[in-house]
Write an enzyme that holds these catalytic residues in place. Structure first.
Site, PDB file in Angstrom:
ATOM      1  N   SER A  53      18.682 -56.335 107.306  1.00 22.03           N
ATOM      2  CA  SER A  53      17.674 -55.413 107.883  1.00 22.03           C
ATOM      3  C   SER A  53      18.189 -54.394 108.575  1.00 22.03           C
ATOM      4  O   SER A  53      19.318 -54.537 109.522  1.00 22.03           O
ATOM      5  CB  SER A  53      16.743 -56.133 108.867  1.00 22.03           C
ATOM      6  OG  SER A  53      16.033 -57.214 108.325  1.00 22.03           O
ATOM      7  N   HIS A  84      14.998 -52.831 103.866  1.00 22.38           N
ATOM      8  CA  HIS A  84      15.909 -53.469 102.667  1.00 22.38           C
ATOM      9  C   HIS A  84      15.750 -52.492 101.573  1.00 22.38           C
ATOM     10  O   HIS A  84      14.660 -52.293 100.777  1.00 22.38           O
ATOM     11  CB  HIS A  84      15.504 -54.862 102.330  1.00 22.38           C
ATOM     12  CG  HIS A  84      15.836 -55.867 103.244  1.00 22.38           C
ATOM     13  ND1 HIS A  84      17.071 -56.629 103.216  1.00 22.38           N
ATOM     14  CD2 HIS A  84      15.271 -56.082 104.664  1.00 22.38           C
ATOM     15  CE1 HIS A  84      17.124 -57.274 104.335  1.00 22.38           C
ATOM     16  NE2 HIS A  84      15.875 -57.063 105.065  1.00 22.38           N
ATOM     17  N   HIS A 106      14.036 -62.636 101.189  1.00 24.49           N
ATOM     18  CA  HIS A 106      13.759 -63.995 101.821  1.00 24.49           C
ATOM     19  C   HIS A 106      12.828 -64.891 101.368  1.00 24.49           C
ATOM     20  O   HIS A 106      11.979 -64.507 100.433  1.00 24.49           O
ATOM     21  CB  HIS A 106      13.177 -63.389 103.463  1.00 24.49           C
ATOM     22  CG  HIS A 106      14.088 -62.201 104.017  1.00 24.49           C
ATOM     23  ND1 HIS A 106      13.902 -60.886 103.346  1.00 24.49           N
ATOM     24  CD2 HIS A 106      15.197 -62.302 105.014  1.00 24.49           C
ATOM     25  CE1 HIS A 106      14.850 -60.184 104.150  1.00 24.49           C
ATOM     26  NE2 HIS A 106      15.538 -61.150 105.022  1.00 24.49           N
ATOM     27  N   TYR A 108      10.499 -66.134 102.883  1.00 24.46           N
ATOM     28  CA  TYR A 108       9.176 -65.981 103.502  1.00 24.46           C
ATOM     29  C   TYR A 108       8.442 -64.721 102.533  1.00 24.46           C
ATOM     30  O   TYR A 108       7.066 -64.369 102.613  1.00 24.46           O
ATOM     31  CB  TYR A 108       8.985 -65.259 105.020  1.00 24.46           C
ATOM     32  CG  TYR A 108       9.794 -63.965 105.126  1.00 24.46           C
ATOM     33  CD1 TYR A 108       9.415 -62.689 104.907  1.00 24.46           C
ATOM     34  CD2 TYR A 108      11.143 -64.007 106.101  1.00 24.46           C
ATOM     35  CE1 TYR A 108      10.215 -61.494 105.207  1.00 24.46           C
ATOM     36  CE2 TYR A 108      11.639 -62.724 106.231  1.00 24.46           C
ATOM     37  CZ  TYR A 108      11.378 -61.307 105.777  1.00 24.46           C
ATOM     38  OH  TYR A 108      11.848 -60.587 106.115  1.00 24.46           O
ATOM     39  N   GLU A 109       9.145 -64.133 101.731  1.00 24.50           N
ATOM     40  CA  GLU A 109       8.574 -63.041 101.095  1.00 24.50           C
ATOM     41  C   GLU A 109       7.637 -63.663  99.712  1.00 24.50           C
ATOM     42  O   GLU A 109       7.423 -63.072  98.865  1.00 24.50           O
ATOM     43  CB  GLU A 109       9.548 -62.057 100.320  1.00 24.50           C
ATOM     44  CG  GLU A 109      10.023 -60.969 101.395  1.00 24.50           C
ATOM     45  CD  GLU A 109      11.133 -60.206 100.815  1.00 24.50           C
ATOM     46  OE1 GLU A 109      10.923 -59.401 100.193  1.00 24.50           O
ATOM     47  OE2 GLU A 109      12.489 -60.629 101.358  1.00 24.50           O
ATOM     48  N   ALA A 136      20.361 -59.572 110.983  1.00 25.01           N
ATOM     49  CA  ALA A 136      19.590 -59.437 112.165  1.00 25.01           C
ATOM     50  C   ALA A 136      19.233 -60.655 112.926  1.00 25.01           C
ATOM     51  O   ALA A 136      18.899 -61.474 111.990  1.00 25.01           O
ATOM     52  CB  ALA A 136      18.492 -58.490 112.226  1.00 25.01           C
ATOM     53  N   MET A 234      16.029 -65.478 109.820  1.00 23.45           N
ATOM     54  CA  MET A 234      15.333 -66.017 108.855  1.00 23.45           C
ATOM     55  C   MET A 234      15.790 -65.857 107.536  1.00 23.45           C
ATOM     56  O   MET A 234      15.345 -65.761 106.374  1.00 23.45           O
ATOM     57  CB  MET A 234      13.934 -65.115 108.848  1.00 23.45           C
ATOM     58  CG  MET A 234      12.967 -65.086 109.842  1.00 23.45           C
ATOM     59  SD  MET A 234      11.673 -64.159 109.743  1.00 23.45           S
ATOM     60  CE  MET A 234      11.140 -63.869 111.436  1.00 23.45           C
ATOM     61  N   SER A 235      17.162 -65.803 107.546  1.00 24.36           N
ATOM     62  CA  SER A 235      17.841 -65.591 106.287  1.00 24.36           C
ATOM     63  C   SER A 235      19.314 -66.131 106.123  1.00 24.36           C
ATOM     64  O   SER A 235      19.586 -67.087 106.925  1.00 24.36           O
ATOM     65  CB  SER A 235      18.280 -64.038 105.966  1.00 24.36           C
ATOM     66  OG  SER A 235      19.086 -63.512 107.006  1.00 24.36           O
ATOM     67  N   ASN A 258      17.407 -58.261 119.191  1.00 25.83           N
ATOM     68  CA  ASN A 258      16.215 -58.409 120.444  1.00 25.83           C
ATOM     69  C   ASN A 258      16.525 -59.892 121.088  1.00 25.83           C
ATOM     70  O   ASN A 258      17.332 -60.766 120.649  1.00 25.83           O
ATOM     71  CB  ASN A 258      14.734 -58.638 119.790  1.00 25.83           C
ATOM     72  CG  ASN A 258      14.714 -59.624 118.579  1.00 25.83           C
ATOM     73  OD1 ASN A 258      15.064 -59.395 117.407  1.00 25.83           O
ATOM     74  ND2 ASN A 258      14.302 -60.682 118.889  1.00 25.83           N
ATOM     75  N   HIS A 270       8.912 -55.965 114.880  1.00 26.42           N
ATOM     76  CA  HIS A 270       9.828 -55.663 113.930  1.00 26.42           C
ATOM     77  C   HIS A 270      10.503 -54.184 114.093  1.00 26.42           C
ATOM     78  O   HIS A 270      11.748 -54.137 113.561  1.00 26.42           O
ATOM     79  CB  HIS A 270       9.297 -55.871 112.432  1.00 26.42           C
ATOM     80  CG  HIS A 270      10.129 -55.728 111.315  1.00 26.42           C
ATOM     81  ND1 HIS A 270      11.400 -56.552 111.328  1.00 26.42           N
ATOM     82  CD2 HIS A 270      10.255 -54.820 110.360  1.00 26.42           C
ATOM     83  CE1 HIS A 270      11.930 -56.199 110.333  1.00 26.42           C
ATOM     84  NE2 HIS A 270      11.383 -55.163 109.763  1.00 26.42           N
TER      85      HIS A 270
HETATM   86  N1  HPA Z   1      13.695 -64.181 115.240  1.00 28.61           N
HETATM   87  C1  HPA Z   1      13.944 -64.333 113.915  1.00 28.61           C
HETATM   88  N2  HPA Z   1      14.505 -63.408 112.970  1.00 28.61           N
HETATM   89  C2  HPA Z   1      14.820 -62.352 113.692  1.00 28.61           C
HETATM   90  C3  HPA Z   1      14.640 -62.139 114.934  1.00 28.61           C
HETATM   91  C4  HPA Z   1      13.869 -63.360 115.949  1.00 28.61           C
HETATM   92  O1  HPA Z   1      13.821 -63.035 117.245  1.00 28.61           O
HETATM   93  N3  HPA Z   1      15.048 -61.081 115.457  1.00 28.61           N
HETATM   94  C5  HPA Z   1      15.868 -60.117 113.947  1.00 28.61           C
HETATM   95  N4  HPA Z   1      15.441 -61.365 113.218  1.00 28.61           N
END
Ligand code: HPA
Length: 296
Positions: A53, A84, A106, A108-109, A136, A234-235, A258, A270
């Site tokens: 990302s 992406h 991903h 989740y997609e 990320a 998540m990846s 974050n 996001h």
């Molecule tokens: N959680 C999951 N995936 C992420 C996060 C998060 O806080 N930040 C960036 N990708």
């Protein structure tokens, strides 16, 4: 006999869930994608790079690029996530032949584990010996700050999926691949020395992945911390497992975008992830270049 039939049904079901219905279908699809890509390039890449990302701009640095939109490659999964781009860029970086995935898909997609890792199969068949994955993440470790770069040295697969479930293709790798050094230790040292030379602060951390797409709850993050995770995303884990399966050495660098849920009172957005990644992209590119100089 009935047990045998039941087992056979279970294998077929698992294959179907993983997109390999009718035995070697996945391998055939990989060969078709591979043929499409090899027809467009003069030489084979050595290093595969996955840009997560907000990091897609790093692909613009590739010299003598041949860019192929994912939509043109047979069977290649299309990216739907914001941030992406969805192109494969082949060329050179620091004199090393690379193939860059400008965006990933991903779970989740809506993609199965084997669909998520289909591109890694193609890159493996293209002949890469190194995978450099980026992503990320949220900072679980209370000492981490947005903008920090973290060299992943181990992971906790909390996604509930494994890309190797289903029938094993022995040509790609063993049924039970070892994951003791899923993140190559020599590469970790190279990353750290490249970071030191470039004066880029680099941490070493454990990555935990949840399936997403909802961010984690504060309770889940507290659990992740107790389990030994430093960052959450998540990846990457399915890709790294697949690379290891194919005997491709893997490195992964995460950018903390974050504070993970519950670390601060603010809600997670996001857009905050994308903004942090845009700020970190240059350091990530310098680190990647330093790493490529070390392995060349
Ligand atoms: N959680 C999951 N995936 C992420 C996060 C998060 O806080 N930040 C960036 N990708």
């Amino acid at each position: 006999m009935t047990t045998f039939i039941r087992e056979r049904e279970m294998i077929v079901m698992a294959d179907e869930m993983n997109g390999n219905s009718a035995g070697d279908c996945a391998a055939t699809k990989v060969t078709e994608a591979l043929t499409f890509v090899t027809e467009r390039i003069a030489s084979r890449p050595r290093v595969g790079i996955v840009l997560g990302s907000g990091l897609g701009c790093i692909a613009d640095a590739v010299e003598n690029p041949v860019a192929i939109p994912y939509g043109d490659i047979p069977h290649w999964p299309r990216t739907t996530a914001q941030g992406h781009a969805g192109r494969l860029v082949l060329g050179e970086l620091e004199g090393v032949k690379v193939v860059v995935m400008q965006g990933r898909v991903h779970h989740y997609e809506g993609y199965s584990a084997s669909e998520v890792t289909f591109p890694i199969r193609v890159l493996g068949e293209l002949g890469i010996s190194t995978l450099f994955a980026t992503n990320a993440s949220g900072g679980v470790n209370l000492g981490y700050r947005p903008g920090d770069l973290v060299a992943v040295y181990d992971h906790i697969n909390f996604m509930g999926i494994n890309p190797l479930a289903g029938r094993n293709n022995e040509k790609w790798g063993p049924r039970f691949p070892d994951m003791s050094y899923a993140y190559d230790h020599e590469y970790l040292e190279m990353l750290e020395s490249a970071a030191a030379e470039e004066k880029i602060p680099l941490r070493r951390g454990v990555y935990i992945a949840f399936s997403g797409p909802s961010f984690e709850t504060p309770a889940e993050i507290r659990m992740a911390r107790v389990m030994g995770a430093d960052i959450v995303g998540m990846s990457t884990i399915p890709e790294v497992i697949t690379a290891n399966h194919m005997n491709v050495r893997a490195a992964a660098v995460s950018c903390v975008a974050n504070f993970a849920a519950g670390v601060k009172p603010e809600k997670l957005r996001h857009q905050e992830v994308l903004d942090s990644m845009a700020r970190a992209a240059r350091s990530m590119e310098r680190l990647l270049r330093g790493f490529l100089r070390k392995i060349s």
